[in-house]
Scaffold this motif. Structure first.
Motif, PDB file in Angstrom:
ATOM      1  N   LEU A  76      35.942  32.405 115.121  1.00  0.00           N
ATOM      2  CA  LEU A  76      36.046  31.064 114.546  1.00  0.00           C
ATOM      3  C   LEU A  76      35.940  29.975 115.610  1.00  0.00           C
ATOM      4  O   LEU A  76      35.304  28.946 115.394  1.00  0.00           O
ATOM      5  N   ARG A  77      36.544  30.198 116.750  1.00  0.00           N
ATOM      6  CA  ARG A  77      36.504  29.167 117.797  1.00  0.00           C
ATOM      7  C   ARG A  77      35.067  28.912 118.240  1.00  0.00           C
ATOM      8  O   ARG A  77      34.643  27.760 118.396  1.00  0.00           O
ATOM      9  N   SER A  78      34.305  29.991 118.438  1.00  0.00           N
ATOM     10  CA  SER A  78      32.902  29.825 118.829  1.00  0.00           C
ATOM     11  C   SER A  78      32.109  29.111 117.749  1.00  0.00           C
ATOM     12  O   SER A  78      31.251  28.261 118.041  1.00  0.00           O
ATOM     13  N   LEU A  79      32.395  29.443 116.485  1.00  0.00           N
ATOM     14  CA  LEU A  79      31.687  28.788 115.390  1.00  0.00           C
ATOM     15  C   LEU A  79      32.005  27.307 115.333  1.00  0.00           C
ATOM     16  O   LEU A  79      31.112  26.464 115.168  1.00  0.00           O
ATOM     17  N   ARG A  80      33.293  26.981 115.459  1.00  0.00           N
ATOM     18  CA  ARG A  80      33.701  25.576 115.358  1.00  0.00           C
ATOM     19  C   ARG A  80      33.138  24.732 116.498  1.00  0.00           C
ATOM     20  O   ARG A  80      32.976  23.518 116.365  1.00  0.00           O
ATOM     21  N   LEU A  81      32.829  25.379 117.619  1.00  0.00           N
ATOM     22  CA  LEU A  81      32.284  24.646 118.769  1.00  0.00           C
ATOM     23  C   LEU A  81      30.764  24.740 118.843  1.00  0.00           C
ATOM     24  O   LEU A  81      30.166  24.225 119.780  1.00  0.00           O
TER      25      LEU A  81
ATOM     26  N   PRO B 284      26.657  24.323 117.515  1.00  0.00           N
ATOM     27  CA  PRO B 284      25.864  23.279 116.838  1.00  0.00           C
ATOM     28  C   PRO B 284      25.262  23.748 115.515  1.00  0.00           C
ATOM     29  O   PRO B 284      24.422  23.050 114.945  1.00  0.00           O
ATOM     30  N   VAL B 285      25.661  24.925 115.039  1.00  0.00           N
ATOM     31  CA  VAL B 285      25.057  25.479 113.819  1.00  0.00           C
ATOM     32  C   VAL B 285      26.123  25.750 112.759  1.00  0.00           C
ATOM     33  O   VAL B 285      25.934  26.616 111.904  1.00  0.00           O
ATOM     34  N   LEU B 286      27.236  25.033 112.811  1.00  0.00           N
ATOM     35  CA  LEU B 286      28.332  25.300 111.892  1.00  0.00           C
ATOM     36  C   LEU B 286      27.890  25.157 110.442  1.00  0.00           C
ATOM     37  O   LEU B 286      28.170  26.006 109.598  1.00  0.00           O
ATOM     38  N   HIS B 287      27.183  24.043 110.131  1.00  0.00           N
ATOM     39  CA  HIS B 287      26.762  23.813 108.743  1.00  0.00           C
ATOM     40  C   HIS B 287      25.731  24.846 108.295  1.00  0.00           C
ATOM     41  O   HIS B 287      25.761  25.320 107.152  1.00  0.00           O
ATOM     42  N   ALA B 288      24.825  25.196 109.191  1.00  0.00           N
ATOM     43  CA  ALA B 288      23.816  26.199 108.843  1.00  0.00           C
ATOM     44  C   ALA B 288      24.474  27.555 108.613  1.00  0.00           C
ATOM     45  O   ALA B 288      24.112  28.289 107.683  1.00  0.00           O
TER      46      ALA B 288
END
Length: 562
Positions: free
Chosen positions: A208-213, A215-219
């Motif tokens: 989750l931490r990598s995802l939240r940081l 640039p592709v969170l919305h994708a």
């Protein structure tokens, strides 16, 4: 002469049926027994319907026989359903036990070659699906036999009506098969989407931490929603097809009622026997429908069996053998500097590589000695650590612990004596105290407080709200990297090991913090043999003896500067 050809999808169920053969046979026999009891009651009804006159006593006996047989049928059917449901639970548990056992005993190469999310899916989703499909397959056979029993009883009452019913039964079976087309595709889509969701869930929870940081969170969120949509669509199709097929059966059942009564009236001019047969058919129709539905489900659920078999085969293809290696007899000497962990002419190559990762490695780690193992990435350091920890078996050569081949040691005994602290640390337990004893599975040693004090863990808690009884989730996300490293090393020392291997476990810490931890280890366990695996020159300076791995070969005596 060759026997009848068994369809491949039925052959696929044989190994799973064998796992719970006795329970499945018992459940199926009870299901058929319930039909026999019911057919007996309906036969008595048919007998009474053909009698022109009966005494009051006869009527009472007939009524009692019909009621008793139907009540017995209900009891036996319930017992059969309970037996099959219990079998499904036992089978699901056994499948999970077999797969998790294969993972725990697998060759490390086979394990790392498997996508983690697919192994999770096999344990969490595929095992229940396989158990359900297997029991459903047996239920389909038992339901079909039950329908046949009632059909036979119907012929005793009226041959014309029963013959018409049999023709319609065959037609209904064919129509149900046609109406169930697409169920296999739905099962495939459901299996694929389940694996996809398991993979996304693993990323969501662990990364989750990598995802939240990123640039592709919305994708990524859109991809996750698409996976949910794919599974929902597959589930809709999976549910609608049986409903559609059941509708076909019920409509054709209504036509069967008309056909039976029309033929009976035309043949005998008396529709009473036909009405009795219809009573039988109305009882057998649900069984016929259940048999077809179960058969269709079992036919198209073969995809789960294939997936589960493939996963079990993949992780268990090269299971670590039960070793019978004898003690070498040369490692009895004890005391500072005495040979403790020995690599003798060890070579290793991965099955996916043509060249060896380790090439004729000879290394001796003495009691109380500190050894720093350095080398470039890909040089074989991690492979050497995995061999020392028993994850990999040398292609050539032997590894001895106090003169005993590692393969002759029980895994728990080995890992209590040779403890590896990896770079990625997982703390397991409800609280910190449990985390230091592997979730409370190891007894708390007498030196518990002393180890915590020497490693600075007790001091860390003096000015914080964290205590040994503080709750801890499995990943320890609420603990800093430095504290997590100290906790992992303290946990390693709790079993009183002979060898401690620090596999890049301090590489993310500042050099000063790393050196302080090393000094804490020396102070708490001065007789411990320590192997520090690192790529940092600063670490080599603070250890002592340094050996380097270069292209799988060991170069000794480079000095602290490496």
């Amino acid at each position: 002469m060759a026997g009848p050809r068994v369809p491949p999808w039925r052959r696929a169920y044989r190994p799973f049926v064998q796992l719970e053969r006795r329970r499945l046979w018992q459940g199926g026999a009870l299901t058929v027994g319930a039909a026999v009891a019911e057919a007996l009651g309906l036969a008595i009804l048919g007998f009474a319907a053909t009698r022109t006159s009966m005494t009051d006593t006869g009527l009472v006996l007939v009524a009692a026989g019909i009621g008793a047989s139907l009540a017995l049928s209900a009891v036996v059917r319930a017992a059969g359903e309970r037996a099959l449901a219990s079998t499904q639970i036992h089978l699901e548990r056994q499948l999970r036990h077999r797969l998790s056992g294969a993972v725990l005993g697998s060759d490390w190469q086979d394990f790392v070659d498997q996508p983690g999310h697919e192994l999770q899916s096999a344990l969490l989703a595929e095992s229940p699906q396989v158990a359900t499909a297997t029991v459903t397959y047996v239920r389909s056979v038992a339901s079909l036999a039950s329908a046949a029993v009632v059909f036979v009883a119907a012929f005793v009452v009226s041959v014309p009506a029963a013959a018409v019913s049999a023709v319609f039964g065959i037609a209904i079976a064919y129509a149900y098969g046609r109406a169930s087309r697409g169920l296999g595709e739905a099962q495939n889509r459901l299996a694929d989407s389940t694996v996809l969701i398991t993979r996304h869930t693993a990323i969501l929870v662990n990364g989750l931490r990598s995802l939240r940081l990123s640039p592709v969170l919305h994708a990524w969120r859109a991809d996750l929603d698409a996976a949910y949509d794919a599974q929902a669509a597959a589930r809709h199709q999976d549910m609608w097809i049986p409903i559609r097929a059941r509708l076909v059966v019920e409509v054709m059942g209504a036509l069967m009622v008309f056909g039976v009564l029309a033929v009976q009236g035309a043949v005998s001019g008396d529709i009473l026997p036909g009405l009795v047969v219809m009573a039988m058919i109305l009882r057998v129709l649900p069984r016929l429908q259940a048999a077809q539905q179960a058969r269709s489900y079992a036919l198209h659920s073969e995809v789960w069996l294939r997936r589960w078999d493939a996963r079990l085969d993949a992780v268990g293809r090269h299971a670590l053998p039960s070793a019978t290696a004898e003690a070498d007899g040369t490692g009895a000497a004890r005391g500072p500097g005495a040979p403790l962990l020995e690599f003798r002419d060890v070579s290793f190559h991965y099955r996916s590589h043509d060249t060896p990762v380790l090439d004729h490695v000879d290394l001796v780690v003495g009691e109380g000695e500190w050894t720093c193992l350095v080398g470039a990435s890909g040089g074989g350091k991690s492979t050497l650590v995995d061999i020392a920890g028993g994850l990999l078996v040398p292609t050539r050569g032997r590894v001895l612990l106090r003169g005993r081949d590692l393969r002759s040691l029980d895994v728990d005994e080995l890992h209590s004596q040779v403890v590896v602290v990896p770079q990625d640390i997982h703390l397991v337990g409800a609280n910190l105290r449990e985390a230091l004893t592997w979730g409370g599975r190891l007894p708390t040693p007498e030196r518990f407080d002393e180890i915590c004090r020497h490693l600075g863990i007790t001091e860390m808690f003096l000015h914080s709200s964290v205590t040994f009884d503080s709750k801890l989730d499995e990943l320890g996300r609420d603990i800093s990297g430095g504290m997590r490293t100290r906790l992992a090393i303290a946990r390693a020392l709790m079993s009183g090991p002979a060898v401690l291997v620090l596999d890049e476990s301090t590489s993310r810490l500042p050099p000063a913090t790393e050196a302080a931890i090393f000094e804490d280890i020396r102070r708490s366990t001065p007789d411990l043999a320590v192997v520090v695996v690192t790529h940092r020159h600063e670490t080599a300076h603070s250890v002592g003896a340094v050996v380097r791995l270069e292209s799988g070969r060991l170069v000794v005596g480079l000095g602290a500067g490496g």
